[in-house]
Scaffold this motif. Structure first.
Motif, PDB file in Angstrom:
ATOM      1  N   ARG A 124       0.834  -1.204   0.000  1.00 27.60           N
ATOM      2  CA  ARG A 124       0.000   0.000   0.000  1.00 27.60           C
ATOM      3  C   ARG A 124       0.867   1.251   0.000  1.00 27.60           C
ATOM      4  N   ILE A 125       0.289   2.282  -0.542  1.00 27.92           N
ATOM      5  CA  ILE A 125       0.868   3.618  -0.409  1.00 27.92           C
ATOM      6  C   ILE A 125       0.166   4.268   0.768  1.00 27.92           C
ATOM      7  N   SER A 126       0.906   4.594   1.809  1.00 23.72           N
ATOM      8  CA  SER A 126       0.316   5.241   2.979  1.00 23.72           C
ATOM      9  C   SER A 126       0.469   6.744   2.859  1.00 23.72           C
ATOM     10  N   PRO A 127      -0.430   7.510   3.508  1.00 23.94           N
ATOM     11  CA  PRO A 127      -0.299   8.975   3.468  1.00 23.94           C
ATOM     12  C   PRO A 127       1.070   9.401   3.971  1.00 23.94           C
ATOM     13  N   ASN A 128       1.830  10.115   3.126  1.00 22.14           N
ATOM     14  CA  ASN A 128       3.181  10.470   3.562  1.00 22.14           C
ATOM     15  C   ASN A 128       3.181  11.475   4.695  1.00 22.14           C
ATOM     16  N   SER A 129       2.005  12.060   4.984  1.00 19.33           N
ATOM     17  CA  SER A 129       1.917  12.994   6.110  1.00 19.33           C
ATOM     18  C   SER A 129       2.193  12.297   7.438  1.00 19.33           C
ATOM     19  N   GLN A 130       2.109  10.952   7.435  1.00 18.68           N
ATOM     20  CA  GLN A 130       2.397  10.210   8.661  1.00 18.68           C
ATOM     21  C   GLN A 130       3.830  10.426   9.119  1.00 18.68           C
ATOM     22  N   ILE A 131       4.752  10.577   8.169  1.00 22.92           N
ATOM     23  CA  ILE A 131       6.160  10.714   8.543  1.00 22.92           C
ATOM     24  C   ILE A 131       6.849  11.870   7.823  1.00 22.92           C
ATOM     25  N   PHE A 132       6.083  12.694   7.116  1.00 17.14           N
ATOM     26  CA  PHE A 132       6.681  13.680   6.222  1.00 17.14           C
ATOM     27  C   PHE A 132       6.340  15.108   6.639  1.00 17.14           C
ATOM     28  N   ASN A 133       7.376  15.966   6.720  1.00 11.18           N
ATOM     29  CA  ASN A 133       7.185  17.399   6.948  1.00 11.18           C
ATOM     30  C   ASN A 133       7.668  18.152   5.715  1.00 11.18           C
ATOM     31  N   SER A 173       1.674  18.940   8.604  1.00 13.84           N
ATOM     32  CA  SER A 173       2.758  18.406   7.779  1.00 13.84           C
ATOM     33  C   SER A 173       3.183  19.365   6.677  1.00 13.84           C
ATOM     34  N   PHE A 174       2.343  20.358   6.361  1.00 18.81           N
ATOM     35  CA  PHE A 174       2.645  21.309   5.299  1.00 18.81           C
ATOM     36  C   PHE A 174       2.621  22.723   5.868  1.00 18.81           C
ATOM     37  N   LYS A 175       3.799  23.356   5.884  1.00 15.57           N
ATOM     38  CA  LYS A 175       3.908  24.681   6.479  1.00 15.57           C
ATOM     39  C   LYS A 175       4.606  25.637   5.515  1.00 15.57           C
ATOM     40  N   THR A 239      13.607  14.096  12.062  1.00 16.75           N
ATOM     41  CA  THR A 239      13.923  13.462  13.342  1.00 16.75           C
ATOM     42  C   THR A 239      13.990  11.955  13.135  1.00 16.75           C
ATOM     43  N   ASP A 240      14.078  11.228  14.241  1.00 14.59           N
ATOM     44  CA  ASP A 240      14.198   9.776  14.145  1.00 14.59           C
ATOM     45  C   ASP A 240      12.997   9.127  13.465  1.00 14.59           C
ATOM     46  N   ASP A 241      11.808   9.722  13.609  1.00 19.97           N
ATOM     47  CA  ASP A 241      10.614   9.092  13.064  1.00 19.97           C
ATOM     48  C   ASP A 241       9.927   9.930  11.984  1.00 19.97           C
ATOM     49  N   ARG A 242      10.566  11.000  11.540  1.00 16.01           N
ATOM     50  CA  ARG A 242       9.965  11.828  10.496  1.00 16.01           C
ATOM     51  C   ARG A 242      11.032  12.274   9.499  1.00 16.01           C
ATOM     52  N   ILE A 243      10.579  12.484   8.260  1.00 14.55           N
ATOM     53  CA  ILE A 243      11.439  12.919   7.172  1.00 14.55           C
ATOM     54  C   ILE A 243      11.022  14.317   6.764  1.00 14.55           C
ATOM     55  N   GLY A 244      11.973  15.145   6.363  1.00 18.21           N
ATOM     56  CA  GLY A 244      11.644  16.511   5.977  1.00 18.21           C
ATOM     57  C   GLY A 244      12.111  16.864   4.581  1.00 18.21           C
ATOM     58  N   ALA A 245      11.438  17.847   3.993  1.00 18.42           N
ATOM     59  CA  ALA A 245      11.859  18.441   2.727  1.00 18.42           C
ATOM     60  C   ALA A 245      11.484  19.915   2.779  1.00 18.42           C
ATOM     61  N   ALA A 246      12.181  20.729   2.002  1.00 11.73           N
ATOM     62  CA  ALA A 246      11.914  22.167   2.015  1.00 11.73           C
ATOM     63  C   ALA A 246      12.053  22.729   0.614  1.00 11.73           C
ATOM     64  N   SER A 247      11.323  23.809   0.363  1.00 15.69           N
ATOM     65  CA  SER A 247      11.411  24.522  -0.910  1.00 15.69           C
ATOM     66  C   SER A 247      11.642  25.999  -0.630  1.00 15.69           C
ATOM     67  N   VAL A 248      12.595  26.593  -1.341  1.00 12.87           N
ATOM     68  CA  VAL A 248      12.858  28.022  -1.259  1.00 12.87           C
ATOM     69  C   VAL A 248      12.418  28.642  -2.580  1.00 12.87           C
ATOM     70  N   VAL A 249      11.503  29.612  -2.510  1.00 15.45           N
ATOM     71  CA  VAL A 249      10.970  30.270  -3.705  1.00 15.45           C
ATOM     72  C   VAL A 249      11.324  31.751  -3.626  1.00 15.45           C
ATOM     73  N   VAL A 250      12.144  32.224  -4.561  1.00 13.13           N
ATOM     74  CA  VAL A 250      12.640  33.596  -4.534  1.00 13.13           C
ATOM     75  C   VAL A 250      12.046  34.383  -5.697  1.00 13.13           C
ATOM     76  N   LEU A 324       6.163  18.566  -6.350  1.00 13.40           N
ATOM     77  CA  LEU A 324       7.360  18.052  -5.683  1.00 13.40           C
ATOM     78  C   LEU A 324       7.007  17.465  -4.318  1.00 13.40           C
ATOM     79  N   ALA A 325       6.197  18.192  -3.547  1.00 13.27           N
ATOM     80  CA  ALA A 325       5.802  17.713  -2.219  1.00 13.27           C
ATOM     81  C   ALA A 325       5.029  16.398  -2.313  1.00 13.27           C
ATOM     82  N   ASN A 326       4.245  16.254  -3.395  1.00 13.99           N
ATOM     83  CA  ASN A 326       3.426  15.055  -3.548  1.00 13.99           C
ATOM     84  C   ASN A 326       4.101  13.952  -4.352  1.00 13.99           C
ATOM     85  N   SER A 327       5.389  14.149  -4.640  1.00 19.96           N
ATOM     86  CA  SER A 327       6.138  13.090  -5.321  1.00 19.96           C
ATOM     87  C   SER A 327       6.923  12.245  -4.326  1.00 19.96           C
ATOM     88  N   PHE A 328       6.730  12.503  -3.033  1.00 12.53           N
ATOM     89  CA  PHE A 328       7.306  11.679  -1.982  1.00 12.53           C
ATOM     90  C   PHE A 328       6.281  10.614  -1.594  1.00 12.53           C
TER      91      PHE A 328
END
Length: 373
Positions: A124-133, A173-175, A239-250, A324-328
């Motif tokens: 299954r594909i689980s909601p990445n919000s479970q472990i994704f920031n 999960s989305f800030k 952190t130990d139980d979560r993965i992060g990604a960031a986008s910089v838009v200039v 990009l955020a939804n390709s994880f």
């Protein structure tokens, strides 16, 4: 055909595909189009923690890239792989479903990989919000040229960007955070990082022409400081139980005028940034330097010659940031391997629109038993 020649042919066809795609990007449309887009390649081709799939599977050429970000096992027998998917020129691939993946395992008694049933393995594909920031940093040029001639258009475009990037329902999960710069040696905070979309919109609506006291443009300083902020946020959200990604838009309508920081230092900052930080740039008007902005926006950049096209620019970038955020993906399945079987190889293949890609990794079945669902 021997292995070396086969590999050479694969490389040739991939280069040809990239050249064709880039040619199409810059040739479509007429010569009078105001908006110019640039896909900046070379940042999404890594396999992360994975490696190329063994030749015994004979899967063929890969036109999709799976980059493993993290992986872990959970008793009694679940294997979880967190990865992102892109095409071979770096475009994110979103919207994939579990039935588009094929799982292969190779134990110590297997000459090659064996296919694992998707239904029997409860894949299954689980909601990445479970472990994704996912954090987005919007950086706006509010120097005098913008405030005096295109502020209303910038505010409208920024609000559109917020609405397109942030989820319909507020999610932790989305800030997003909003910063602005002028000629000062400071990246001003317009709104701190938040998951509340309305707070961001209200902050944009509150911008007025008196917000700045320095009419110059410290573009390079803003890029350096924004990258530092993104790095800090990424470290905090990973952190130990979560993965992060960031986008910089200039966004900017010009070049660096303050000259506090050098071009080379700013561009090196972007180049050396964590691979899970993506960089986008939006340029407006005749005074921008497209080459510099393409390097700042190394993931994707877009330029327009007039303010009427500004909102389209922001919409295009917002689509890219959202994709990009939804390709994880967090892909989970129950392995048939059991305790004592040792270390096994794992390959994941994905297919979409006639294209395929795969990645290989390994896991240890220590403690695995039945009962996984």
């Amino acid at each position: 055909m021997n292995t070396q020649n086969s590999n050479n042919m694969k490389i040739y066809f991939k280069i040809a595909a990239i050249c064709f795609a880039v040619t199409m990007i810059f040739s479509c449309g007429n010569a009078d189009d105001d908006v110019r887009y640039g896909v900046n390649t070379g940042t999404d081709g890594e396999l992360g923690m994975g490696k190329p799939v063994d030749n015994c599977l004979n899967l063929g050429d890969s036109e999709l890239v799976l980059s493993i970000q993290d992986q872990f096992t959970t008793l009694p027998g679940k294997v979880s792989i967190f990865f992102k998917v892109s095409d071979i020129i770096g475009n994110p691939v979103s919207g994939l479903q579990a039935n588009q993946f094929t799982i292969y395992e190779q134990g110590r008694n297997d000459d090659c990989f064996k296919t694992i049933s998707t239904s029997e393995s409860f894949a299954r594909i689980s909601p990445n919000s479970q472990i994704f920031n996912n954090n987005t940093i919007l950086v706006l040029d509010l120097s005098n040229s913008v405030l005096s001639s295109s502020l209303d258009e910038l505010k409208s475009a920024s609000i559109s960007f917020i609405n397109n990037v942030m989820p319909a329902s507020d999610s932790e999960s989305f800030k997003m955070a909003i910063y602005w710069f002028d000629g000062e040696d400071k990246l001003h905070s317009l709104n701190d990082l938040t998951h509340v979309k309305q707070n961001l919109i209200t902050a944009i609506q509150g911008i007025d022409k008196d917000i700045s006291n320095d009419p110059s443009t410290d573009l390079y300083g803003a890029v350096i400081k924004a990258t530092d902020i993104a790095t800090t946020l990424l470290n905090k959200s990973t952190t130990d139980d979560r993965i992060g990604a960031a986008s910089v838009v200039v966004f900017t309508d010009g070049t660096d005028q303050a000259s506090r920081y050098t071009e080379s230092v700013a561009l090196q900052k972007v180049k050396d940034a964590n691979k899970n930080i993506s960089f986008f740039s939006i340029g407006l008007g005749a005074e921008i330097d497209p080459d510099i902005l393409s390097k700042i926006g190394k993931t994707y950049s877009v330029f327009a010659s007039n303010k009427a096209e500004l909102e389209n620019n922001f919409k295009e970038i917002s689509r890219r940031v959202s994709e990009l955020a939804n390709s994880f993906y967090l892909f989970e399945y129950c392995s048939p391997k059991r305790d004592g079987s040792g270390e096994s190889n794992l390959a994941i293949q994905v297919k979409k629109d006639g294209k395929q890609g795969a990645v290989q990794t390994k896991f240890n079945a220590k403690g695995f038993t039945g009962g996984c669902k």
